[in-house]
Design a protein around this motif. Structure first.
Motif, mmCIF file in Angstrom:
data_model
loop_
_atom_site.group_PDB
_atom_site.id
_atom_site.type_symbol
_atom_site.label_atom_id
_atom_site.label_comp_id
_atom_site.label_asym_id
_atom_site.label_seq_id
_atom_site.Cartn_x
_atom_site.Cartn_y
_atom_site.Cartn_z
ATOM 1 N N TYR A 149 0.833 -1.218 -0.119
ATOM 2 C CA TYR A 149 0.152 0.119 0.030
ATOM 3 C C TYR A 149 0.995 1.330 0.016
ATOM 4 C CZ TYR A 149 -3.455 3.284 1.657
ATOM 5 O OH TYR A 149 -4.420 4.424 1.915
ATOM 6 N N TYR A 150 1.552 1.500 1.005
ATOM 7 C CA TYR A 150 2.459 2.507 1.065
ATOM 8 C C TYR A 150 3.885 2.240 1.325
ATOM 9 C CZ TYR A 150 -1.014 6.606 1.565
ATOM 10 O OH TYR A 150 -1.993 7.478 1.243
ATOM 11 N N LEU A 151 4.966 2.831 1.001
ATOM 12 C CA LEU A 151 6.037 2.924 1.079
ATOM 13 C C LEU A 151 6.470 4.114 1.750
ATOM 14 C CD1 LEU A 151 9.096 1.386 1.450
ATOM 15 C CD2 LEU A 151 9.542 2.202 -1.021
ATOM 16 N N PHE A 152 6.776 4.387 3.064
ATOM 17 C CA PHE A 152 6.802 5.713 3.525
ATOM 18 C C PHE A 152 8.575 6.315 3.860
ATOM 19 C CE2 PHE A 152 2.839 4.935 5.916
ATOM 20 C CZ PHE A 152 2.087 6.039 5.198
ATOM 21 N N GLN A 153 8.471 7.363 3.211
ATOM 22 C CA GLN A 153 9.862 8.103 3.529
ATOM 23 C C GLN A 153 9.669 8.213 5.171
ATOM 24 O OE1 GLN A 153 12.121 9.078 1.783
ATOM 25 N NE2 GLN A 153 13.214 10.412 3.234
ATOM 26 N N ALA A 154 10.699 7.939 6.065
ATOM 27 C CA ALA A 154 10.896 8.058 7.478
ATOM 28 C C ALA A 154 10.563 9.501 7.735
ATOM 29 C CB ALA A 154 12.075 7.778 7.904
ATOM 30 N N ASP A 155 9.586 9.515 8.948
ATOM 31 C CA ASP A 155 9.270 10.907 9.626
ATOM 32 C C ASP A 155 10.514 11.432 10.194
ATOM 33 O OD1 ASP A 155 6.613 10.605 8.715
ATOM 34 O OD2 ASP A 155 5.964 9.316 10.277
ATOM 35 N N LEU A 156 10.228 12.812 10.733
ATOM 36 C CA LEU A 156 11.460 13.464 11.400
ATOM 37 C C LEU A 156 10.994 13.284 12.808
ATOM 38 C CD1 LEU A 156 11.381 14.986 8.288
ATOM 39 C CD2 LEU A 156 12.905 16.700 9.943
ATOM 40 N N ARG A 199 11.900 12.559 16.658
ATOM 41 C CA ARG A 199 13.186 12.602 17.511
ATOM 42 C C ARG A 199 13.575 11.139 18.173
ATOM 43 N NH1 ARG A 199 12.710 16.726 21.778
ATOM 44 N NH2 ARG A 199 12.918 18.011 20.127
ATOM 45 N N GLY A 200 15.033 10.831 17.742
ATOM 46 C CA GLY A 200 15.605 9.688 18.208
ATOM 47 C C GLY A 200 15.683 8.760 17.151
ATOM 48 N N THR A 201 15.145 9.113 15.892
ATOM 49 C CA THR A 201 15.131 8.236 14.612
ATOM 50 C C THR A 201 15.726 8.634 13.532
ATOM 51 O OG1 THR A 201 12.979 8.976 13.648
ATOM 52 C CG2 THR A 201 12.743 7.026 15.350
ATOM 53 N N ASN A 202 16.469 9.851 13.644
ATOM 54 C CA ASN A 202 17.239 10.652 12.663
ATOM 55 C C ASN A 202 18.167 9.784 11.732
ATOM 56 O OD1 ASN A 202 17.487 12.811 10.998
ATOM 57 N ND2 ASN A 202 19.542 13.411 11.858
ATOM 58 N N HIS A 203 18.832 8.636 12.561
ATOM 59 C CA HIS A 203 19.947 7.963 11.944
ATOM 60 C C HIS A 203 19.325 6.739 11.082
ATOM 61 C CE1 HIS A 203 18.502 6.014 15.643
ATOM 62 N NE2 HIS A 203 18.757 4.631 15.145
ATOM 63 N N PHE A 204 17.924 6.776 10.928
ATOM 64 C CA PHE A 204 17.230 5.801 9.993
ATOM 65 C C PHE A 204 16.860 6.582 8.808
ATOM 66 C CE2 PHE A 204 15.985 3.462 13.841
ATOM 67 C CZ PHE A 204 16.370 2.046 13.420
ATOM 68 N N ARG A 205 16.874 7.955 8.515
ATOM 69 C CA ARG A 205 16.423 8.579 7.368
ATOM 70 C C ARG A 205 17.123 8.401 6.171
ATOM 71 N NH1 ARG A 205 16.023 14.367 8.741
ATOM 72 N NH2 ARG A 205 14.453 14.373 6.841
ATOM 73 N N THR A 206 16.434 8.237 4.973
ATOM 74 C CA THR A 206 17.167 8.351 3.971
ATOM 75 C C THR A 206 16.882 9.485 2.827
ATOM 76 O OG1 THR A 206 15.169 7.143 2.718
ATOM 77 C CG2 THR A 206 16.995 5.710 3.698
ATOM 78 N N PRO A 207 17.816 9.848 1.982
ATOM 79 C CA PRO A 207 17.561 10.970 1.130
ATOM 80 C C PRO A 207 16.265 10.726 0.263
ATOM 81 C CG PRO A 207 19.748 10.189 0.677
ATOM 82 C CD PRO A 207 19.137 9.236 1.769
ATOM 83 N N THR A 208 15.375 11.645 0.102
ATOM 84 C CA THR A 208 14.079 11.330 -0.834
ATOM 85 C C THR A 208 14.404 10.638 -2.115
ATOM 86 O OG1 THR A 208 14.234 13.543 -1.547
ATOM 87 C CG2 THR A 208 12.597 13.024 0.235
ATOM 88 N N GLU A 209 15.595 11.048 -2.794
ATOM 89 C CA GLU A 209 16.031 10.540 -3.749
ATOM 90 C C GLU A 209 16.084 8.937 -3.775
ATOM 91 O OE1 GLU A 209 16.424 10.295 -7.504
ATOM 92 O OE2 GLU A 209 15.694 12.160 -6.790
ATOM 93 N N THR A 210 16.747 8.368 -2.630
ATOM 94 C CA THR A 210 17.004 6.958 -2.703
ATOM 95 C C THR A 210 15.465 6.275 -3.080
ATOM 96 O OG1 THR A 210 18.632 7.231 -1.053
ATOM 97 C CG2 THR A 210 17.538 5.073 -1.141
ATOM 98 N N GLY A 211 14.644 6.678 -2.264
ATOM 99 C CA GLY A 211 13.120 6.123 -2.451
ATOM 100 C C GLY A 211 12.686 6.396 -3.961
#
Ligand SMILES: *Cc1c(COP(=O)(O)O)cnc(C)c1O
Ligand code: SF4
Length: 349
Positions: free
Chosen positions: A265-272, A274-286
């Motif tokens: 259904y959805y593939l989510f870009q990680a939310d901002l 607090r405590g999860t910044n190390h999981f975020r990817t550039p939008t270009e990756t997705g």
């Protein structure tokens, strides 16, 4: 006590447990656990193949959770969009209703990390009653999305009661449950639970798988039981750095989901969060991953890549740019990278 409750009881929740059961003796994690709860149940722990692998990263705390200075506690502005405690009304015709503060495993990247699994998330008879009251007074709401925490961690009787209370409100057409239980504690899907869910159709379930290693005999059986009860199954995957942020992993996951009758259904870009910044990817990756899916695999296996805009602005699809030029002839690129045209209405080939 039911089997799934016994399994949960044996979860790793302390530093000592991490050392004994996962041979992880990073004492710095004590402070992380004090800030954000940990629960690694034996079923999910058994999916870990080696320290730091994609299953480990989702479940085992990381010291980076405490040094995140970029993200915020409530990135989606949910608290501001809650007319009553635990009910988020952001879109015109549907609401999010939080009915449980517990999960079968506390995902390190959780968007509601600020409160899930803690006393800061209060749900009781009075918050539920206030939610029903709000829904009775807002007949424009035709869909209720039950979430938490994980709704399916409630007891069967509680789930049955909530569903029948919602079904007593005539304006509610669709009930949707968001649950990670099929992937993190599949034995929670019992025959008696399925019978309760099945009695409240039209009921949809969106589950949450992030990696092909989560598709096991047990999770496949859980999804089969739900699908056999006529419950359409969707999946909301989160794109996570070091877990699934490459086209091959996502492709394998989406195809495996389809085989167990779960429609991506959805593939989510990680939310901002607090405590999860190390999981975020550039939008270009997705977006680059999506480009490798469209046309290459079944359209049924393709999720919508989306970000949930900060401050409660809503979900926004992120689509690869196929259109190159607009005009009398629409110029675009196909999935193989070939340039193609489509004459607009009134024009010919
Ligand atoms: C994501 C979300 C929904 C559901 O959105 P869909 O696009 O219908 O899946 C509803 N309410 C809130 C507050 C949400 O965050
Ligand atoms: S199951 Fe969902 S609500 Fe629970 S910790 Fe994971 S992401 Fe958060």
């Amino acid at each position: 006590m039911e089997t799934w409750q016994l399994i949960l009881q044996n979860s790793i929740t302390t530093l000592d447990g991490l050392k004994r059961q996962l041979d992880c003796d990073d004492t710095a994690l004590g402070q992380v656990i004090a800030n954000f709860p940990m629960r690694i149940n034996p079923y999910f722990a058994n999916l870990i193949q080696s320290p730091g692998d994609p299953i480990w990263k989702q479940a085992v705390p990381d010291v980076a959770e405490l040094s995140d200075t970029v993200c915020v506690a409530d990135p989606l502005g949910e608290e501001n969009l809650s007319p009553v405690t635990g009910l988020v009304h952001k879109y015109p015709d549907r609401v999010l209703f939080l009915i449980s503060n517990q999960c079968a495993m506390y995902c390190r990247f959780c968007t509601r990390k600020r409160k899930v699994g803690t006393a800061r998330m209060r749900i009781d008879d009075s918050t539920l009653s206030a939610g029903y009251e709000y829904l009775r007074n807002h007949p424009e709401v035709r869909e209720v999305l039950l979430s938490g925490g994980d709704p399916l961690l409630l007891a069967d009787e509680e789930i049955g009661e909530i569903l029948s209370n919602l079904r007593a409100i005539p304006s509610i057409e669709i009930i949707r449950i968001g649950t990670r239980v099929p992937s993190v504690l599949p034995m929670r899907i019992t025959n008696s639970l399925v019978a309760i869910l099945k009695a409240h159709h039209p009921l949809y379930i969106n589950t949450h798988f992030n990696h092909p290693l989560e598709i096991t005999k047990e999770s496949s059986l859980a999804c089969t039981m739900l699908a056999d009860a006529g419950i359409p199954l969707g999946c909301q995957t989160v794109l996570l750095k070091g877990v699934n942020d490459n086209a091959d992993t996502i492709k394998q996951l989406m195809l495996a989901l389809l085989r167990i009758r779960v429609k991506p259904y959805y593939l989510f870009q990680a939310d901002l969060t607090r405590g999860t910044n190390h999981f975020r990817t550039p939008t270009e990756t997705g977006i680059a991953i999506m480009r490798k899916l469209y046309g290459h695999i079944s359209g049924m296996a393709i999720p919508t890549l989306a970000l949930d805009a900060p401050g409660g602005k809503g979900k926004i699809p992120l689509t690869p740019q196929f259109i190159l030029q607009k005009g009398k002839n629409l110029l675009f690129e196909n999935y193989r990278g070939e340039i193609c045209t489509y004459p607009e209405a009134g024009e010919g080939l």
